[in-house]
Design a protein around this motif. Structure first.
Motif, PDB file in Angstrom:
ATOM      1  N   ALA A 113       0.821  -1.215   0.000  1.00 38.79           N
ATOM      2  CA  ALA A 113       0.000   0.000   0.000  1.00 38.79           C
ATOM      3  C   ALA A 113       0.848   1.255   0.000  1.00 38.79           C
ATOM      4  O   ALA A 113       0.415   2.300  -0.510  1.00 38.79           O
ATOM      5  CB  ALA A 113      -0.930  -0.007   1.221  1.00 38.79           C
ATOM      6  N   GLN A 114       2.066   1.165   0.546  1.00 37.39           N
ATOM      7  CA  GLN A 114       2.945   2.330   0.594  1.00 37.39           C
ATOM      8  C   GLN A 114       3.960   2.330  -0.545  1.00 37.39           C
ATOM      9  O   GLN A 114       4.885   3.149  -0.556  1.00 37.39           O
ATOM     10  CB  GLN A 114       3.679   2.371   1.935  1.00 37.39           C
ATOM     11  CG  GLN A 114       2.776   2.695   3.133  1.00 37.39           C
ATOM     12  CD  GLN A 114       1.918   1.519   3.566  1.00 37.39           C
ATOM     13  OE1 GLN A 114       2.372   0.377   3.580  1.00 37.39           O
ATOM     14  NE2 GLN A 114       0.677   1.786   3.916  1.00 37.39           N
ATOM     15  N   ASP A 115       3.812   1.444  -1.497  1.00 41.47           N
ATOM     16  CA  ASP A 115       4.727   1.378  -2.637  1.00 41.47           C
ATOM     17  C   ASP A 115       4.647   2.679  -3.423  1.00 41.47           C
ATOM     18  O   ASP A 115       3.565   3.216  -3.660  1.00 41.47           O
ATOM     19  CB  ASP A 115       4.344   0.204  -3.542  1.00 41.47           C
ATOM     20  CG  ASP A 115       5.430  -0.154  -4.540  1.00 41.47           C
ATOM     21  OD1 ASP A 115       5.747   0.705  -5.395  1.00 41.47           O
ATOM     22  OD2 ASP A 115       5.942  -1.273  -4.485  1.00 41.47           O
ATOM     23  N   ARG A 116       5.806   3.184  -3.849  1.00 37.10           N
ATOM     24  CA  ARG A 116       5.817   4.442  -4.594  1.00 37.10           C
ATOM     25  C   ARG A 116       5.153   4.325  -5.957  1.00 37.10           C
ATOM     26  O   ARG A 116       4.849   5.333  -6.592  1.00 37.10           O
ATOM     27  CB  ARG A 116       7.246   4.945  -4.744  1.00 37.10           C
ATOM     28  CG  ARG A 116       8.215   4.010  -5.450  1.00 37.10           C
ATOM     29  CD  ARG A 116       9.605   4.639  -5.509  1.00 37.10           C
ATOM     30  NE  ARG A 116      10.620   3.748  -6.025  1.00 37.10           N
ATOM     31  CZ  ARG A 116      11.366   2.952  -5.287  1.00 37.10           C
ATOM     32  NH1 ARG A 116      11.187   2.921  -3.970  1.00 37.10           N
ATOM     33  NH2 ARG A 116      12.286   2.179  -5.824  1.00 37.10           N
ATOM     34  N   LEU A 117       4.935   3.103  -6.435  1.00 39.16           N
ATOM     35  CA  LEU A 117       4.238   2.904  -7.706  1.00 39.16           C
ATOM     36  C   LEU A 117       2.774   2.531  -7.510  1.00 39.16           C
ATOM     37  O   LEU A 117       2.081   2.233  -8.489  1.00 39.16           O
ATOM     38  CB  LEU A 117       4.938   1.813  -8.528  1.00 39.16           C
ATOM     39  CG  LEU A 117       6.396   2.052  -8.892  1.00 39.16           C
ATOM     40  CD1 LEU A 117       6.911   0.923  -9.782  1.00 39.16           C
ATOM     41  CD2 LEU A 117       6.589   3.397  -9.577  1.00 39.16           C
ATOM     42  N   ALA A 118       2.281   2.539  -6.291  1.00 38.34           N
ATOM     43  CA  ALA A 118       0.926   2.063  -6.013  1.00 38.34           C
ATOM     44  C   ALA A 118      -0.130   2.833  -6.802  1.00 38.34           C
ATOM     45  O   ALA A 118      -1.145   2.256  -7.210  1.00 38.34           O
ATOM     46  CB  ALA A 118       0.636   2.153  -4.516  1.00 38.34           C
ATOM     47  N   GLY A 119       0.092   4.110  -7.038  1.00 43.47           N
ATOM     48  CA  GLY A 119      -0.896   4.909  -7.747  1.00 43.47           C
ATOM     49  C   GLY A 119      -1.125   4.482  -9.182  1.00 43.47           C
ATOM     50  O   GLY A 119      -2.157   4.819  -9.778  1.00 43.47           O
ATOM     51  N   ALA A 120      -0.167   3.748  -9.761  1.00 41.57           N
ATOM     52  CA  ALA A 120      -0.307   3.298 -11.144  1.00 41.57           C
ATOM     53  C   ALA A 120      -1.022   1.956 -11.259  1.00 41.57           C
ATOM     54  O   ALA A 120      -1.344   1.524 -12.366  1.00 41.57           O
ATOM     55  CB  ALA A 120       1.074   3.187 -11.796  1.00 41.57           C
ATOM     56  N   MET A 121      -1.290   1.298 -10.134  1.00 36.98           N
ATOM     57  CA  MET A 121      -1.820  -0.056 -10.179  1.00 36.98           C
ATOM     58  C   MET A 121      -3.319  -0.176 -10.513  1.00 36.98           C
ATOM     59  O   MET A 121      -3.734  -1.156 -11.126  1.00 36.98           O
ATOM     60  CB  MET A 121      -1.560  -0.774  -8.845  1.00 36.98           C
ATOM     61  CG  MET A 121      -0.091  -0.933  -8.469  1.00 36.98           C
ATOM     62  SD  MET A 121       0.874  -1.893  -9.637  1.00 36.98           S
ATOM     63  CE  MET A 121       2.004  -0.608 -10.241  1.00 36.98           C
ATOM     64  N   PRO A 122      -4.183   0.788 -10.129  1.00 39.03           N
ATOM     65  CA  PRO A 122      -5.626   0.566 -10.324  1.00 39.03           C
ATOM     66  C   PRO A 122      -6.072   0.226 -11.736  1.00 39.03           C
ATOM     67  O   PRO A 122      -6.912  -0.674 -11.899  1.00 39.03           O
ATOM     68  CB  PRO A 122      -6.256   1.878  -9.820  1.00 39.03           C
ATOM     69  CG  PRO A 122      -5.299   2.324  -8.757  1.00 39.03           C
ATOM     70  CD  PRO A 122      -3.938   1.976  -9.293  1.00 39.03           C
TER      71      PRO A 122
END
Length: 260
Positions: free
Chosen positions: A207-216
């Motif tokens: 959840a805190q991964d710096r790439l998490a925003g690209a996953m959805p």
């Protein structure tokens, strides 16, 4: 049909974009040499092979230390694990998917494995998707661990439109430095009509991964229970347990999918 070959300029742009976003980048390696490989055999006869594609700076020793091989075999005791050193030099050469196919996956099929899965972390996750684009369905399953999916402006464009309505534009004659990320997403968009593919793809990240925003946008393509988000950042201490969890959920090998 021979897969299109990305040029060195394409991969240079990938290097720059990845560095700007703080994404992982595999270690360099020497593309003049064969892809480094280290087999971690199952305790007994193996019916399948899990191929691991590295993240930034990972060599074979780092992958051994990551715990990924024990994690795979805890879930699938009948799996051999192939750790690879598919470093950035191979991507810069412009033939990473082809080299992976010729040197790792093709020979694995010849040795009689009935299933071959890819586990790719960060840049290795993007490498797994690049392989699937070049050789659709050749890997029986994909475990994507916080894959790098492209520059933020493209991800924002896709999220704003929704992947189903997103328009990638006319298909280019050649994949190049200006369009390779868009073409990868064009390939992913085709998964909307391919339940056979999405049924064997799993996505996991912290959840805190710096790439998490690209996953959805990628997550929306997959069955809901094929997306696993846990606490943590961009590291193997998150990814190895995630891999074990996802492979255990994936269940037994679907050996009936391939003819002898």
């Amino acid at each position: 049909m021979t897969p299109s070959r990305p040029g060195a300029g394409l991969l240079l742009l990938l290097f720059v974009a990845t560095a700007m976003l703080g994404a992982c980048l595999p270690g360099g390696g020497d593309a003049r040499a064969p892809i480094p490989q280290a087999l971690v055999p199952a305790d007994g006869p193996a019916s399948r092979l899990v191929v691991v594609l590295p993240g930034r700076g990972d060599d074979i020793a780092a992958l051994r230390a990551s715990g990924i091989a024990p994690a795979v075999q805890a879930a699938w005791p009948d799996a051999d694990v192939m750790l690879t050193g598919l470093g950035f030099a191979y991507y810069m050469q412009g033939r990473a998917p082809q080299r992976l196919h010729q040197e790792v996956i093709g020979p694995a099929r010849q040795r009689g494995y009935r299933e071959v899965w890819l586990v790719g972390a960060s840049m290795g996750g993007m490498g797994s998707l690049m392989y699937d684009r070049a050789y659709p369905g050749e890997a029986d399953g994909l475990i994507l661990l916080a894959p790098y999916l492209g520059k933020r402006s493209l991800i924002d464009e896709i999220r704003a439109a929704g992947l189903a309505r997103w328009q990638p534009g006319p298909a280019p004659a050649e994949v190049d430095a200006d369009n390779y990320q868009r073409e990868l997403w064009r390939h992913l968009q085709s998964w909307q009509h391919d339940a056979g593919r999405t049924g064997s793809v799993w996505l996991g990240y912290g959840a805190q991964d710096r790439l998490a925003g690209a996953m959805p946008p990628l997550a929306e393509l997959l069955p809901e229970d094929h997306v696993v988000v846990v606490e943590g950042g961009h590291a193997w201490k998150v990814w190895s347990p995630l891999t074990q969890r996802m492979l255990a959920a994936a269940g037994p090998a679907r050996l009936d999918q391939r003819s002898p």
